[in-house]
Design an enzyme around this catalytic site. Structure first.
Site, PDB file in Angstrom:
ATOM      1  N   CYS A  18      30.626  49.471  -7.499  1.00 30.26           N
ATOM      2  CA  CYS A  18      31.993  49.180  -7.093  1.00 30.26           C
ATOM      3  C   CYS A  18      32.068  48.270  -5.874  1.00 30.26           C
ATOM      4  O   CYS A  18      33.147  47.897  -5.456  1.00 30.26           O
ATOM      5  CB  CYS A  18      32.740  50.483  -6.806  1.00 30.26           C
ATOM      6  SG  CYS A  18      31.959  51.525  -5.557  1.00 30.26           S
ATOM      7  N   GLU A  35      33.538  55.276 -14.052  1.00 31.90           N
ATOM      8  CA  GLU A  35      34.099  55.692 -12.765  1.00 31.90           C
ATOM      9  C   GLU A  35      33.986  54.561 -11.768  1.00 31.90           C
ATOM     10  O   GLU A  35      32.995  53.828 -11.739  1.00 31.90           O
ATOM     11  CB  GLU A  35      33.346  56.934 -12.259  1.00 31.90           C
ATOM     12  CG  GLU A  35      33.870  57.526 -10.967  1.00 31.90           C
ATOM     13  CD  GLU A  35      33.157  56.998  -9.715  1.00 31.90           C
ATOM     14  OE1 GLU A  35      33.567  57.372  -8.602  1.00 31.90           O
ATOM     15  OE2 GLU A  35      32.197  56.220  -9.853  1.00 31.90           O
ATOM     16  N   ARG A  93      39.315  61.948  -1.689  1.00 38.73           N
ATOM     17  CA  ARG A  93      38.486  60.909  -2.311  1.00 38.73           C
ATOM     18  C   ARG A  93      39.107  60.517  -3.660  1.00 38.73           C
ATOM     19  O   ARG A  93      38.939  61.203  -4.665  1.00 38.73           O
ATOM     20  CB  ARG A  93      37.058  61.425  -2.506  1.00 38.73           C
ATOM     21  CG  ARG A  93      36.052  60.364  -2.977  1.00 38.73           C
ATOM     22  CD  ARG A  93      34.690  60.993  -3.236  1.00 38.73           C
ATOM     23  NE  ARG A  93      33.661  59.996  -3.466  1.00 38.73           N
ATOM     24  CZ  ARG A  93      32.914  59.441  -2.529  1.00 38.73           C
ATOM     25  NH1 ARG A  93      33.084  59.794  -1.262  1.00 38.73           N
ATOM     26  NH2 ARG A  93      31.992  58.540  -2.816  1.00 38.73           N
ATOM     27  N   ARG A 117      39.404  58.259  -6.941  1.00 37.87           N
ATOM     28  CA  ARG A 117      38.592  57.393  -7.799  1.00 37.87           C
ATOM     29  C   ARG A 117      39.298  57.216  -9.134  1.00 37.87           C
ATOM     30  O   ARG A 117      40.002  58.108  -9.606  1.00 37.87           O
ATOM     31  CB  ARG A 117      37.192  57.998  -8.028  1.00 37.87           C
ATOM     32  CG  ARG A 117      36.303  57.999  -6.781  1.00 37.87           C
ATOM     33  CD  ARG A 117      35.979  56.583  -6.353  1.00 37.87           C
ATOM     34  NE  ARG A 117      35.038  56.497  -5.244  1.00 37.87           N
ATOM     35  CZ  ARG A 117      35.395  56.396  -3.974  1.00 37.87           C
ATOM     36  NH1 ARG A 117      36.686  56.424  -3.645  1.00 37.87           N
ATOM     37  NH2 ARG A 117      34.492  56.276  -3.025  1.00 37.87           N
TER      38      ARG A 117
END
Length: 349
Positions: free
Chosen positions: A80, A127, A171, A173
């Site tokens: 990412c 992801e 967090r 995602r």
């Protein structure tokens, strides 16, 4: 871990095996892993010993699709950095391209595309960072979705999932789920629990269960004391306070994240090894970093997860990993549709 397996999956850009842990927990068998970083491989192999029916490869760009075992599900936490806010900022400062123009990492998504196209798994889960949706004015995400839906012909849904529903960490995602054949899967129908877990649930505590494989590196359960090396030095603590004050005066939000036992943390990042500033445990006379074991807990790994690498490498690995129970919840949500798909023939691509 589930003993019997109901489907086979391939684990790309595997890191230390967070997604594998989640999918094994719902009945999956990992038949292929790709991870190029030697330190991540060291941690992965310590926790997932080699077997005769599992293939472990390095750089996925050098692996032919024919060398990848057939699998029912493809999972990938594809890199990412080219799409993240921090990664884009760094590359811009260096005058380097990012996203799909990045010559090293930006094109790794296309290896995901190549393998899906040639192996035609029944389903996949990808992801990435939340910022993937907004990168390059939304063009990056648009290309990804067009590739998965229009070129590869998969039914694709996405959802932003916050790890705070499972561990005491904020967090967010993006999870991208695709199925080869149309079905009634609804990613938004996954109910996320209202977690009551806070920082105290991941901290070392006196008398905690024996962690023989940590060998006293982080904590002494008899005395209840964390190794003093995790407490910030006077110099670093002073620097962080001055730095935060300067940015507050400038109207910026930059600064350290001091947390108490009844709070949740900011996002653990791969840069945590530098100064630990995003998550500092409040104590006197100076705060401390989380230990690598506490980072593992914050990401949802069990205490049986082995950490064979240095603290620097461990911090980077956990900062790059997934919140395991969040992925497991989505895997469980996918499971009946995966099993149903295995009874149906694959459509011609």
């Amino acid at each position: 871990m589930t003993q019997t397996t109901d489907f086979k999956f391939a684990d790309l850009f595997a890191g230390i095996g967070g997604i594998r842990t989640a999918f094994e927990a719902v009945g999956g068998e990992c038949v292929f892993t790709s991870e190029w970083n030697k330190y991540s491989r060291q941690t992965y192999e310590a926790n997932f010993p080699a077997t005769s029916d599992h293939v472990f490869a390095g750089d996925i760009t050098e692996v032919a699709s024919d060398d990848i075992p057939d699998h029912d599900v493809l999972v990938a936490g594809f890199p990412c950095q080219p799409f993240s806010i921090a990664g884009v900022s760094k590359k811009n400062s260096l005058g380097r391209a990012h996203g799909f123009q990045d010559p090293t990492q930006g094109t790794l998504f296309f290896d995901v595309k190549r393998i899906i196209h040639e192996k035609r798994p029944a389903a996949f889960l990808l992801e990435n960072v939340k910022n993937l949706k907004s990168h390059d004015g939304g063009n990056t995400f648009r290309v990804i979705m067009q590739t998965l839906q229009d070129e590869l012909g998969y039914q694709v849904q996405t959802r932003i999932v916050n790890g705070k529903h499972f561990t005491p960490q904020n967090r967010e995602r993006i999870l991208i789920v695709g199925f080869r054949e149309p079905n009634a899967f609804d990613i938004d129908s996954l109910e996320l629990p209202e977690s009551t877990r806070t920082v105290k649930d991941v901290l070392h505590r006196r008398g905690e269960s024996d962690l023989a494989h940590d060998d006293g590196r982080y904590f002494n359960p008899r005395t209840g004391r964390v190794n003093p090396k995790y407490t910030l030095s006077e110099h670093l603590w002073t620097y962080l306070q001055v730095y935060a004050q300067k940015h507050r005066r400038a109207g910026n939000g930059f600064g350290f994240g001091l947390v108490g036992p009844d709070m949740i943390t900011r996002t653990l990042s791969a840069r945590y090894y530098k100064d630990g500033s995003e998550i500092l445990i409040d104590q006197r006379p100076r705060p401390r970093r989380l230990t690598p074991r506490e980072c593992a807990r914050l990401m949802g790994f069990g205490d049986d997860f082995k950490i064979p690498v240095s603290d620097t490498q461990a911090y980077q690995q956990f900062g790059n990993s997934v919140v395991v129970p969040a992925i497991e919840a989505m895997a469980q949500h996918m499971r009946p549709f995966i099993l149903d798909a295995l009874t149906r023939p694959a459509a011609v691509a």
